[in-house]
Design an enzyme around this catalytic site. Structure first.
Site, short mmCIF file in Angstrom:
data_model
loop_
_atom_site.label_atom_id
_atom_site.label_comp_id
_atom_site.label_asym_id
_atom_site.label_seq_id
_atom_site.Cartn_x
_atom_site.Cartn_y
_atom_site.Cartn_z
CG HIS A 196 -7.50 -0.68 15.66
ND1 HIS A 196 -8.28 0.10 16.49
CD2 HIS A 196 -6.96 -1.64 16.46
CE1 HIS A 196 -8.21 -0.36 17.73
NE2 HIS A 196 -7.41 -1.42 17.74
CB THR B 36 -5.65 0.52 5.29
OG1 THR B 36 -6.53 1.11 6.26
CG2 THR B 36 -6.47 0.02 4.11
CD GLU B 37 -2.51 4.25 8.50
OE1 GLU B 37 -1.74 5.02 7.89
OE2 GLU B 37 -3.26 4.64 9.41
CG ASN B 38 -2.64 -3.48 13.56
OD1 ASN B 38 -2.11 -4.56 13.76
ND2 ASN B 38 -3.20 -2.78 14.55
NE ARG C 294 -3.16 2.69 2.58
CZ ARG C 294 -3.43 3.41 3.65
NH1 ARG C 294 -3.07 2.97 4.84
NH2 ARG C 294 -4.04 4.56 3.54
#
Length: 585
Positions: A345, A413-415, A111
């Site tokens: 998250h 998409t974000e962790n 990504r």
């Protein structure tokens, strides 16, 4: 937790808020449960992420225009240590190197975001299109595909062209909707034959609140009580317009999907038997993730936002609510503009009811929510002072999304987790623990029926962390920012995450523990190599300073003493880790 040097530790109780009721979500049931050994569904996609401003560097190269972050970071006092993203990881010049790291990790997807001012320097398409910018992203996309890595593209990860900020006021102005649509349409035209997953915005909550309410982020405006709501209103309209543009002009031939990446901390009631705490926790989530998700899935803002902000606006003597409204036509146009939902998250808060005064002078997004945000001092916090490791909150959030929005297709998409330290540490045992626990809670959510299709570790590389500069590191790979070549070094978490990907989950306890042991062994060797490199760098600095009699004592302290202390710490850490491993065996 493994010993590390100079870690910032901070336990704080802070204010925050949210609401909206989820009829199908059971707030009184929170089953933390034990670790679950099992695998993810076949075809589950594993990846890592980045963003343009945080990693590319080359801020003024090859025709790129200024972004609001170029200007903001150049203002003294805005960023920790007055750092900038001017060079960052030099990703603009390291496409093959970085794709090689992804291939080594066996990533299914990567990504990244496209820099609007790199393609359109002023942000206005009719002014000029920068073909060298187009060429850079073409090379990145092609190289990913050649290595069987799926590109997932974010169109806006916070780097608005500065010209649009100066001329129109940025996202305070409705004209951004059409300008952003033209930029997106250019991306669809030039890259869409190879991109199947698009996201319009990354974490618009932060764009609105930190950019136009608190001023912590670019463009640094403090329009309390109104700025965030107005910016968000225009962002939601811009998202919907881009979705419709793709749907009508490109979907049939390109067969891609368009979504949005929304970030959301979980809010857990302090007392799950107390209705006011439950309502406060609902408000927290709705004022955060629901602020954007509810219009996109249901056509309008969460009712609780309309009620609370509207009531406070009346109490402040205003004729209309500070929260803008959508017309019936706009509601219909916005509803359903999401082929998949990106969820970012990181952490969780305990939430309780707290009334805030309604005086106009004290109005803000935060006081509108009427709640207080608390943390448990027992929660681990290895890096960013806001980021506590609370894995069970992830499962709760994913189930909330399922119940509120009709179980949409989700890509995480974000962790990830940061470290905040002066010294180099490649043996990031705390990050291994974080990834292990959070991905396991995601697996439990999938067992619960949540439609999660992929996971993106945040982030591939250490990078520029916005107002924190380079003081915090989220990367799987360590980047030596003091070296002009910006070399990358794998942290222990690289090996661990690679094993999760290869096994598509967690086969059994013995094997997972073995992954961890081998990862630590590998990083101990890497630590020693990096320590040797730092010793060489320190020796070079000593020779330079010997020949420069005007060099200050302070420069000698920062250039020589600190690296030397850190080098010793690295070596000691490696020895200590090997000692622990031998004792375990």
């Amino acid at each position: 937790m493994l010993p590390r040097c100079a870690i910032s530790v901070c336990h704080v109780f802070v204010l925050v808020l949210c609401l909206s009721s989820a009829e199908d979500f059971d707030w009184t049931k929170n089953d933390h449960g034990s670790f679950y050994y099992g695998t993810f569904p076949a075809g589950f996609s594993w990846g890592a992420g980045s963003s343009a401003y945080q990693t590319e560097g080359a801020w003024d190269k090859d025709g790129k225009g200024l972004s609001i972050w170029d200007v903001f970071s150049h203002k003294k006092g805005k960023i920790q240590q007055n750092d900038t993203g001017d060079l960052s990881c030099e990703g603009y010049h390291k496409i093959k190197d970085d794709v090689g790291l992804m291939k080594e990790l066996k990533l299914n997807h990567y990504r990244f975001s496209i820099s609007w001012p790199r393609l359109i320097p002023t942000g206005i398409k009719s002014d000029h299109i920068n073909e060298k910018g187009i060429q850079y992203y073409n090379e990145l996309i092609d190289h990913l595909l050649e290595n069987k890595i799926t590109p997932i593209v974010t169109l806006y990860h916070w780097d608005l062209p500065q010209f649009l900020q100066e001329r129109y006021g940025g996202w305070q102005n409705i004209s951004m909707v059409n300008h952003f649509n033209e930029f997106a349409n250019l991306c669809f035209e030039r890259f869409g034959n190879r991109i199947k997953y698009w996201m319009t915005f990354n974490n618009p909550w932060s764009v609105a609140v930190e950019g136009y309410e608190t001023g912590e982020h670019a463009p640094g405006l403090r329009l309390r009580g109104t700025g965030a709501y107005k910016a968000a209103h225009h962002i939601i309209k811009a998202h919907a317009k881009v979705w419709h543009t793709y749907d009508t002009q490109w979907r049939a031939k390109q067969k891609g999907l368009v979504g949005i990446s929304l970030s959301g901390d979980w809010g857990e009631p302090v007392d799950i038997t107390n209705q006011k705490d439950i309502e406060a926790a609902e408000r927290y989530v709705q004022f955060y993730l629901g602020w954007f998700a509810t219009p996109i899935f249901h056509g309008d803002y969460p009712q609780v936002m309309k009620d609370f902000i509207g009531r406070k606006s009346v109490q402040q003597g205003l004729g209309t609510s500070r929260l803008p409204s959508f017309s019936p036509q706009e509601k219909s146009y916005i509803k359903g503009t999401c082929d998949f939902l990106g969820v970012g998250h990181f952490t969780t808060r305990y939430i309780t009811q707290k009334n805030h005064p309604s005086a106009r002078s004290s109005s803000s997004y935060f006081t509108d929510r009427d709640l207080a945000e608390l943390v448990d001092p027992r929660w681990p916090d290895p890096g960013s002072e806001w980021l506590y490791s609370v894995p069970w909150g992830f499962r709760r959030l994913l189930n909330f999304v399922k119940s509120q929005y009709g179980n949409p297709m989700i890509y995480v998409t974000e962790n990830g987790v940061s470290e905040k330290m002066l010294c180099t540490e490649l043996c990031d045992d705390w990050r291994i623990q974080y990834f292990k626990d959070y991905t396991n809670e995601m697996l439990k959510a999938i067992k619960d029926g949540v439609n999660v299709k992929g996971y993106t570790a945040w982030s591939l590389l250490d990078k520029f962390e916005w107002d924190e500069g380079y003081s915090e590191r989220f990367g799987l790979y360590y980047v030596d920012f003091k070296n002009k070549n910006k070399p990358r070094y794998p942290k222990a978490s690289v090996q661990f995450y690679k094993r999760i990907i290869s096994s598509n989950g967690f086969p059994n306890q013995r094997e997972v523990e073995n992954w961890r042991r081998k990862a630590v062994e590998t990083c101990s060797t890497s630590n020693q190599l990096l320590a040797a490199e730092e010793q060489r760098s320190t020796a070079a600095n000593i020779l330079r300073l010997i020949h420069d009699p005007l060099t200050s004592h302070m420069e000698m302290v920062t250039e020589i003493v600190v690296p030397t202390v850190c080098t010793l710490s690295i070596l000691l850490s490696a020895v200590f880790l090997m000692f622990l491993l031998r004792r375990r065996n």
